[in-house]
Design an enzyme around this catalytic site. Structure first.
Site, PDB file in Angstrom:
ATOM      1  N   HIS A   1      -2.518   8.499  -3.242  1.00 21.14           N
ATOM      2  CA  HIS A   1      -3.735   8.478  -2.418  1.00 21.14           C
ATOM      3  C   HIS A   1      -3.643   7.302  -1.460  1.00 21.14           C
ATOM      4  O   HIS A   1      -3.479   6.154  -1.874  1.00 21.14           O
ATOM      5  CB  HIS A   1      -4.986   8.357  -3.296  1.00 21.14           C
ATOM      6  CG  HIS A   1      -6.256   8.344  -2.503  1.00 21.14           C
ATOM      7  ND1 HIS A   1      -6.938   9.505  -2.183  1.00 21.14           N
ATOM      8  CD2 HIS A   1      -6.959   7.330  -1.945  1.00 21.14           C
ATOM      9  CE1 HIS A   1      -8.008   9.199  -1.472  1.00 21.14           C
ATOM     10  NE2 HIS A   1      -8.046   7.880  -1.319  1.00 21.14           N
ATOM     11  N   CYS A   2      -3.741   7.595  -0.169  1.00 18.87           N
ATOM     12  CA  CYS A   2      -3.575   6.563   0.849  1.00 18.87           C
ATOM     13  C   CYS A   2      -4.946   6.135   1.377  1.00 18.87           C
ATOM     14  O   CYS A   2      -5.677   6.970   1.947  1.00 18.87           O
ATOM     15  CB  CYS A   2      -2.710   7.084   1.991  1.00 18.87           C
ATOM     16  SG  CYS A   2      -2.481   5.881   3.315  1.00 18.87           S
ATOM     17  N   PRO A   3      -5.321   4.867   1.231  1.00 19.51           N
ATOM     18  CA  PRO A   3      -6.615   4.419   1.773  1.00 19.51           C
ATOM     19  C   PRO A   3      -6.625   4.347   3.292  1.00 19.51           C
ATOM     20  O   PRO A   3      -7.693   4.356   3.903  1.00 19.51           O
ATOM     21  CB  PRO A   3      -6.784   3.033   1.138  1.00 19.51           C
ATOM     22  CG  PRO A   3      -5.401   2.569   0.836  1.00 19.51           C
ATOM     23  CD  PRO A   3      -4.614   3.804   0.503  1.00 19.51           C
TER      24      PRO A   3
END
Length: 318
Positions: free
Chosen positions: A33-35
């Site tokens: 999951h990439c912020p």
């Protein structure tokens, strides 16, 4: 059929799929999951995300070149050389033509700061691009690389006469590359069935995951909470070492109350990760409560104190 069941989504997960706590859904071929994009990197956008990691450093290199040339041309017009000193007059240029855009001390500081940001972004994002390309050329994701490492640790720990073979590595870097990058931009396949190497099948990785989960339950250690913990990321009241060694991860911290029980599955020197053991009265409608908590808030239960076996994460932290 070897399928994993997601209790949150209440559905069976396809091979190579994982549940994301941030998005609260299962993602096909999830990498992480990439912020930065506020989304998961997976089957549909793995190629686009990797191209973003390539183009961002290239843009920063271009910006850094402009900053360097700007400072060079502007400072060159303000340099005066003496026998033993070199002076810079930032008030005005000494040579014609005069610059169209005023370049004073504030502009010089801002340009220097922007140059540092551009170089820092180039190095940081460039390293991420290198890591992504490394796993793509092996037809893996970050999660699958971690699963493979744990498979080797499990086999070595129990001294088993078996070898784990990653089923989706086609044996050729070019073939693995084409599994992610296509001319149309649409990834190959449907995200459910994948080409596999000889001697494996679609559920080889899933079977290994199920073995690791069963092994984690066997090697987990039960702890009893002896002091309350508020669930803060960096608690000051738990000691200076606990404060500075807080895990650098997006995984949550869990609130603890004295008398509760925790089943720890992995840990660091001053932190543990585990599941809170819930009473039957509050189990209904409540998903698993798991996360990090300080080690000095709990003590090992008498039933587990006889074995001095550390949680799995202590053997190999990540």
């Amino acid at each position: 059929m070897y399928l994993q069941y997601c209790k949150v989504c209440q559905a069976y997960k396809a091979p190579r799929s994982h549940h994301c706590r941030k998005c609260n859904r299962c993602v096909m071929k999830m990498d992480h999951h990439c912020p930065w994009i506020n989304n998961c990197c997976g089957y549909q956008n793995h190629a686009s995300f990797t191209l973003f990691l390539l183009l961002a450093p290239l843009g920063c290199i271009h910006a850094a070149f402009i900053f360097v040339m700007t400072m060079y041309t502007q400072l060159y017009n303000r340099l005066s050389f003496g026998w033993n000193t070199v002076k810079i007059d930032m008030s005005a240029a000494r040579r014609d033509p005069l610059p169209i855009i005023p370049f004073g001390l504030a502009a010089f500081a801002a340009t220097l700061f922007a140059l540092g940001l551009a170089l820092g972004t180039t190095i940081a994002v460039g390293m991420l691009f290198f890591i992504q390309m490394k796993i793509i050329l092996r037809n893996k994701t970050s999660i699958e690389s971690w699963i493979e490492e744990k498979a080797k640790d499990r086999i070595q720990y129990y001294q088993l006469d078996e070898v784990f073979v990653f089923p989706y590595d086609m044996g050729s870097r070019w073939k693995n590359f084409k599994q992610v990058f296509t001319w149309s931009g649409v990834p190959k396949g449907d995200g459910l069935d994948w080409p596999i190497r000889e001697g494996c099948h679609q559920y080889s990785l899933t079977i290994e995951q199920l073995k690791q989960k069963a092994d984690k339950r066997v090697r987990s250690v039960q702890y009893k909470v002896i002091e309350d913990y508020s669930g803060t990321c960096c608690p000051l009241n738990r000691g200076i070492k606990t404060f500075f060694t807080s895990p650098c991860t997006e995984e949550p911290r869990i609130r603890l109350q004295k008398g509760e029980f925790i089943l720890a599955t992995r840990g660091l020197r001053y932190w543990l990760y585990g599941d809170k053991i819930l009473d039957d009265s509050i189990k209904e409608g409540v998903s698993r409560i798991r996360g990090w908590f300080p080690r000095n808030c709990v003590e090992k239960c008498p039933c587990d104190a006889k074995t001095d076996q550390a949680p799995e994460g202590e053997k190999k932290n990540r």
